[in-house]
Design a protein around this motif. Structure first.
Motif, PDB file in Angstrom:
ATOM      1  N   UNK A   1       1.369  -0.752  -0.255  1.00 48.87           N
ATOM      2  CA  UNK A   1      -0.215   0.293  -0.437  1.00 48.87           C
ATOM      3  C   UNK A   1       1.139   1.398   0.111  1.00 48.87           C
ATOM      4  N   UNK A   2       1.200   1.871  -1.201  1.00 51.91           N
ATOM      5  CA  UNK A   2       2.218   2.997  -0.867  1.00 51.91           C
ATOM      6  C   UNK A   2       1.112   4.303  -1.268  1.00 51.91           C
ATOM      7  N   UNK A   3       1.066   5.345  -0.903  1.00 51.95           N
ATOM      8  CA  UNK A   3       0.179   6.496  -0.754  1.00 51.95           C
ATOM      9  C   UNK A   3       1.087   7.288  -2.262  1.00 51.95           C
ATOM     10  N   UNK A   4      -0.015   7.687  -2.835  1.00 53.78           N
ATOM     11  CA  UNK A   4       0.383   9.136  -4.072  1.00 53.78           C
ATOM     12  C   UNK A   4       0.654  10.241  -3.471  1.00 53.78           C
ATOM     13  N   UNK A   5       0.638  10.360  -2.358  1.00 55.45           N
ATOM     14  CA  UNK A   5       1.399  11.475  -1.510  1.00 55.45           C
ATOM     15  C   UNK A   5       2.526  11.582  -1.343  1.00 55.45           C
ATOM     16  N   UNK A   6       3.428   9.824  -1.637  1.00 51.68           N
ATOM     17  CA  UNK A   6       5.086   9.882  -1.863  1.00 51.68           C
ATOM     18  C   UNK A   6       6.066  10.467  -2.735  1.00 51.68           C
ATOM     19  N   UNK A   7       4.947  10.852  -4.068  1.00 54.08           N
ATOM     20  CA  UNK A   7       5.444  11.116  -5.215  1.00 54.08           C
ATOM     21  C   UNK A   7       6.392  12.523  -5.581  1.00 54.08           C
TER      22      UNK A   7
ATOM     23  N   UNK B   1       0.760  10.833 -15.914  1.00 53.26           N
ATOM     24  CA  UNK B   1       0.880   9.690 -15.173  1.00 53.26           C
ATOM     25  C   UNK B   1       1.974   9.367 -14.731  1.00 53.26           C
ATOM     26  N   UNK B   2       1.060   8.852 -13.220  1.00 53.91           N
ATOM     27  CA  UNK B   2       2.842   7.986 -12.121  1.00 53.91           C
ATOM     28  C   UNK B   2       2.759   6.947 -12.102  1.00 53.91           C
ATOM     29  N   UNK B   3       4.052   6.190 -12.446  1.00 59.44           N
ATOM     30  CA  UNK B   3       4.237   4.595 -11.886  1.00 59.44           C
ATOM     31  C   UNK B   3       4.776   4.907 -11.079  1.00 59.44           C
TER      32      UNK B   3
END
Length: 246
Positions: A97-103, A137-139
């Motif tokens: 469960x990786x948080x998108x906020x970490x990008x 897109x973020x990958x």
């Protein structure tokens, strides 16, 4: 009674051991840095194939990889993809469960392929973030750092034995060097011990270190004074004996 040899040995070890320890730690840290760079490069090279895939192709490739047999020694790869606003578009099976906020910040061009280490589900993961400007897109491609940590532990264990051997060798070499360096003093003591009681000739100073010369000079001066005093005593005794006979 303290020993000059032991004192010099402890002094040299007090100076050399921290230097040796610093070199060992520096070498180990340098090797770990190289391991991290290799691991990061491998993740980047493996991730390139997935970053170029569309959503359906990515879904098909990763699902097929999970369903087929794979090498258990190879760490599993996980992929997550979000839209520009953080809407999750794809998550590979068994992905953490990786948080998108970490990008990272997409405005920084250097963050288009940024790598980070994160702690997820009580385990360290290496994450490659990729920002696709074309598709907005973020990958995120993730791989657990289990293999890297095992390699680091192996390197640490591999450093222990050589480090202990070199430390023991350092102690032995220092002790031998100090003993060899003090050999001239031992030779001076041997010269004195082999003398007869009436031998007050100067001690040979040809092989004596410069630091010992003042002490040896004073000893020879003392021997010379004793020789003169004994000569005067012998002269006085001879004169007194002559007067008594007269």
């Amino acid at each position: 009674m303290w020993s000059l040899r032991e004192r010099l040995t402890r002094l040299l070890l007090a100076v050399l051991v921290p230097i040796w320890l610093g070199m060992a730690i520096t070498s180990y840290v340098s090797v770990l840095h190289e391991v991290d760079e290799i691991d990061a490069r491998q993740l980047y090279e493996v991730a390139q194939a997935y970053l170029r895939m569309s959503g359906p192709a990515l879904h098909k490739a990763l699902d097929a990889a999970v369903s087929t047999d794979h090498d258990d020694d190879e760490p599993p790869l996980s992929v997550l993809r979000w839209g520009a606003e953080g809407d999750l578009r794809y998550r590979s099976p068994m992905a953490p469960a990786l948080s998108f906020a970490m990008h990272p910040d997409p405005d920084d061009a250097q963050n288009d392929n940024a790598q980070h280490t994160v702690q997820l589900q009580a385990e360290a993961w290496r994450v490659l973030w990729h920002w696709s400007r074309e598709h907005s897109e973020w990958t995120a491609v993730l791989r657990p750092m289990t293999e890297r940590n095992e390699l680091a532990r192996g390197l640490a264990l591999g450093f222990i034995l050589p480090s202990l051997v070199t430390a023991l060798a350092l102690v032995l070499v220092v002790r031998w060097a100090v003993r060899w360096g003090l050999t001239p003093l031992k030779e001076v003591g041997h010269q004195v011990s082999q003398r007869q009681g009436q031998d007050l000739s100067p001690i040979d100073a040809s092989r004596v270190p410069q630091e010992v010369m003042p002490l040896l000079h004073e000893i020879n001066a003392l021997l010379a004074r004793l020789d003169r005093a004994l000569a005067l005593e012998r002269q006085f005794t001879a004169d007194a004996s002559h007067e008594l006979r007269t």
